[in-house]
Design an enzyme around this catalytic site. Structure first.
Site, PDB file in Angstrom:
ATOM      1  N   ARG A  72      -4.320  -3.993   4.904  1.00 39.20           N
ATOM      2  CA  ARG A  72      -3.216  -3.656   4.042  1.00 39.20           C
ATOM      3  C   ARG A  72      -3.628  -3.460   2.599  1.00 39.20           C
ATOM      4  O   ARG A  72      -4.048  -4.394   1.951  1.00 39.20           O
ATOM      5  CB  ARG A  72      -2.190  -4.778   4.131  1.00 39.20           C
ATOM      6  CG  ARG A  72      -0.962  -4.600   3.275  1.00 39.20           C
ATOM      7  CD  ARG A  72      -0.109  -3.465   3.791  1.00 39.20           C
ATOM      8  NE  ARG A  72       1.274  -3.635   3.436  1.00 39.20           N
ATOM      9  CZ  ARG A  72       1.760  -3.402   2.244  1.00 39.20           C
ATOM     10  NH1 ARG A  72       0.962  -3.035   1.279  1.00 39.20           N
ATOM     11  NH2 ARG A  72       3.031  -3.558   2.011  1.00 39.20           N
ATOM     12  N   ASP A 131      -0.378 -12.334  -4.100  1.00 31.53           N
ATOM     13  CA  ASP A 131       0.457 -11.232  -3.615  1.00 31.53           C
ATOM     14  C   ASP A 131       1.134 -11.695  -2.331  1.00 31.53           C
ATOM     15  O   ASP A 131       0.486 -11.890  -1.304  1.00 31.53           O
ATOM     16  CB  ASP A 131      -0.434 -10.013  -3.363  1.00 31.53           C
ATOM     17  CG  ASP A 131       0.312  -8.834  -2.752  1.00 31.53           C
ATOM     18  OD1 ASP A 131       1.508  -8.969  -2.435  1.00 31.53           O
ATOM     19  OD2 ASP A 131      -0.315  -7.770  -2.576  1.00 31.53           O
ATOM     20  N   VAL A 132       2.453 -11.897  -2.383  1.00 34.27           N
ATOM     21  CA  VAL A 132       3.205 -12.362  -1.217  1.00 34.27           C
ATOM     22  C   VAL A 132       4.236 -11.310  -0.837  1.00 34.27           C
ATOM     23  O   VAL A 132       5.083 -10.930  -1.639  1.00 34.27           O
ATOM     24  CB  VAL A 132       3.877 -13.720  -1.485  1.00 34.27           C
ATOM     25  CG1 VAL A 132       2.847 -14.834  -1.455  1.00 34.27           C
ATOM     26  CG2 VAL A 132       4.627 -13.750  -2.809  1.00 34.27           C
ATOM     27  N   GLU A 133       4.142 -10.839   0.386  1.00 30.94           N
ATOM     28  CA  GLU A 133       5.082  -9.844   0.908  1.00 30.94           C
ATOM     29  C   GLU A 133       4.982  -9.816   2.420  1.00 30.94           C
ATOM     30  O   GLU A 133       4.033 -10.326   3.003  1.00 30.94           O
ATOM     31  CB  GLU A 133       4.787  -8.461   0.316  1.00 30.94           C
ATOM     32  CG  GLU A 133       3.332  -8.015   0.410  1.00 30.94           C
ATOM     33  CD  GLU A 133       3.077  -6.706  -0.335  1.00 30.94           C
ATOM     34  OE1 GLU A 133       3.724  -5.714  -0.002  1.00 30.94           O
ATOM     35  OE2 GLU A 133       2.229  -6.705  -1.248  1.00 30.94           O
ATOM     36  N   TRP A 134       5.989  -9.241   3.060  1.00 30.58           N
ATOM     37  CA  TRP A 134       5.932  -9.031   4.506  1.00 30.58           C
ATOM     38  C   TRP A 134       5.176  -7.740   4.769  1.00 30.58           C
ATOM     39  O   TRP A 134       5.447  -6.718   4.148  1.00 30.58           O
ATOM     40  CB  TRP A 134       7.326  -8.929   5.105  1.00 30.58           C
ATOM     41  CG  TRP A 134       8.209 -10.132   4.971  1.00 30.58           C
ATOM     42  CD1 TRP A 134       9.515 -10.146   4.582  1.00 30.58           C
ATOM     43  CD2 TRP A 134       7.886 -11.504   5.276  1.00 30.58           C
ATOM     44  NE1 TRP A 134      10.016 -11.418   4.598  1.00 30.58           N
ATOM     45  CE2 TRP A 134       9.040 -12.276   5.027  1.00 30.58           C
ATOM     46  CE3 TRP A 134       6.725 -12.147   5.717  1.00 30.58           C
ATOM     47  CZ2 TRP A 134       9.082 -13.654   5.218  1.00 30.58           C
ATOM     48  CZ3 TRP A 134       6.764 -13.523   5.898  1.00 30.58           C
ATOM     49  CH2 TRP A 134       7.921 -14.263   5.658  1.00 30.58           C
TER      50      TRP A 134
END
Length: 365
Positions: free
Chosen positions: A77, A244-247
Site C-alpha cells: 500500500r 499513518d492509520v487508515e483502513w
C-alpha cells in the site's frame, strides 16, 4: 545375531523420537504470540529529556491490557491512497494570493497545535533563516476549495515513497516543497527501499524532512515501533515521526480491530516513538478511519488530515490540524507521475518557530 539387530532398531527409534520432539518444540514456539511491548528498542547514547505527560483521554487508557497478535508486514500500500471521501466538481486552480486570510472559517493566526511564534536567533540553521519556496505545483485534478484554498497558506510540502521512483529533490524544492514526509516502514519487517536515498537527498536539497510508518493491524504495536526505531535515524532538526492509520482494502491483513483496540495499539506505538525521538508523533489519517475510531480522541496530539475534495473543517468537524493533505494528484518537475501535496496550518513565522525547535504539542497548550 538377532540381539544386535534389536539394539540397532531401538537406537534408531530413539533418534527419530528425539528429532520429532525437537521439531515439535520449535513448531510450538513459532506459534507463541509476541508481546505487545518489546525490549528491543535501541537506547540512545545519552538520555533524552522526558516528554511532557499526556493528558485527557490518554490517562483513561493507561490501564488497558496489552494485545497479542502478529502477522506479516504491509508490502503493497502506497501512502495516502485512501478512497476520496467526497465527490467534488473539478475546477481551475485558485489564483495565487500573497495574503494569508482566514481559511475556511478557521483563523490562521492560532495555528492548530503549533507552539507560539518566536523570533529566530542568529544561531538558527541557515535553512530556516532563508526564504520559503513558494507554491509552484500543478494538479492533475484541481479542486476549487474557495476561500479555504490551501494555496492561501504559506508552507507547502510533499510526501513520497518508492512509488515516486527517483526524485529530483532540487527541482521539487524549487517547485514549492519546503518539507517532505518520507515513507520509512510498515508492519514489523518492511522497509521502503527508497527511504535512505530519499532521506539523504531531501536534506541535501534543503527540505525539512520527517519519516512515516504505515500501521499494520495484524502486527503488534511494540514490534512496529521497534522496527521504525531500528530504521529511522534520530537526527537533530528532523520533523516529528508520523503514524499513518487508515483502513486499507488492498492489504493482506483483513482485520479491523475494535475502536478500543485501535486506540490501545496506537498509544503503545506512539509512546515508544516519543520516548526515543523526544518528539510527540503526528497522526495521519483518512475520513473513514477517523469516523470509526478517532473522533474525540488524542486531543493532545497533532493531526495530519487527508481531505482532497473539501476543506478539513467540513470533513473533520471540530478537529484541529497541523498538516493537510489536499491533493493526491500533484504534478512537479521533480517527479515522474503524481505526488501528494500538503500544507502546514500556519504562516511563515509559525512554521519557523515550530520547525526550528523540538516542541511537543503540550508546549502549545
Amino acid at each position: 545375531m538377532r540381539i544386535p539387530g534389536v539394539v540397532s532398531f531401538l537406537i534408531a527409534s530413539l533418534c527419530l523420537a528425539g528429532c520429532s520432539s525437537t521439531a515439535g518444540v520449535d513448531a510450538l514456539d513459532l506459534q507463541k504470540p509476541s508481546n505487545e511491548t518489546t525490549s528491543s528498542v535501541i537506547r540512545p547514547p545519552a538520555p533524552i529529556a522526558a516528554a511532557p505527560a499526556a493528558r485527557g483521554n490518554r490517562a483513561a487508557r493507561a490501564g488497558l491490557a496489552p494485545m497479542s497478535d502478529n502477522g506479516p508486514g504491509e508490502k503493497t500500500r502506497p501512502f495516502g491512497l485512501a478512497e476520496e471521501e467526497e465527490t467534488g466538481m473539478f475546477a481551475a486552480p485558485d489564483a495565487p494570493d500573497p495574503q494569508v486570510p482566514d481559511v475556511g472559517g478557521l483563523p490562521v493566526e492560532p495555528a492548530a497545535l503549533v507552539s507560539p511564534p518566536k523570533l529566530l536567533t542568529r544561531a538558527a540553521p541557515a535553512m530556516l533563516a532563508g526564504p520559503l519556496t513558494h507554491y509552484g505545483f500543478r494538479d492533475a485534478k484541481p479542486i476549487n476549495f474557495g476561500k479555504g484554498s490551501p494555496r492561501r497558506l504559506a508552507v507547502h510540502g510533499v510526501d513520497v515513497s518508492r512509488w515516486q521512483g527517483n526524485v529530483n529533490w532540487d527541482k521539487l524544492r524549487a517547485q514549492g516543497a519546503n518539507f517532505a514526509y518520507i515513507k520509512a516502514t510498515d508492519g514489523g519487517d518492511h522497509l521502503d527501499p527508497m527511504f535512505m536515498k530519499n532521506w539523504r537527498n531531501a536534506d541535501a536539497a534543503g527540505l525539512k524532512r520527517g519519516a512515516y510508518h504505515f500501521f499494520y493491524w495484524c502486527r503488534t504495536a511494540g514490534e512496529q515501533a521497534d522496527w521504525f526505531i531500528r530504521n529511522v535515524p534520530r537526527v537533530e532538526g528532523a520533523l516529528p515521526p508520523v503514524i499513518d492509520v487508515e483502513w486499507n482494502g488492498e492489504s493482506s491483513c483483513k482485520r479491523r480491530p475494535s475502536r478500543e483496540k485501535v486506540l490501545e495499539k496506537m498509544q503503545v506505538f506512539m509512546d515508544k516513538l516519543e520516548r526515543y525521538y523526544g518528539q510527540r508523533p503526528i497522526i495521519y489519517t483518512a475520513p473513514d478511519f477517523y469516523r470509526d475510531n478517532l473522533r474525540g480522541e488524542f486531543l493532545d496530539y497533532p493531526f495530519w488530515l487527508r481531505a482532497v475534495a473539501q476543506h478539513p473543517s467540513k470533513v473533520y468537524p471540530g478537529r484541529k490540524w497541523l498538516f493537510w493533505q489536499y491533493s493526491g494528484s500533484g504534478l512537479s518537475h521533480g517527479v515522474t507521475g503524481r505526488i501528494d501535496l500538503n500544507v502546514f496550518h500556519g504562516d511563515e513565522r509559525q512554521w519557523r518557530a515550530w520547525a526550528g525547535g523540538r516542541q511537543t504539542v503540550a508546549d502549545a497548550n
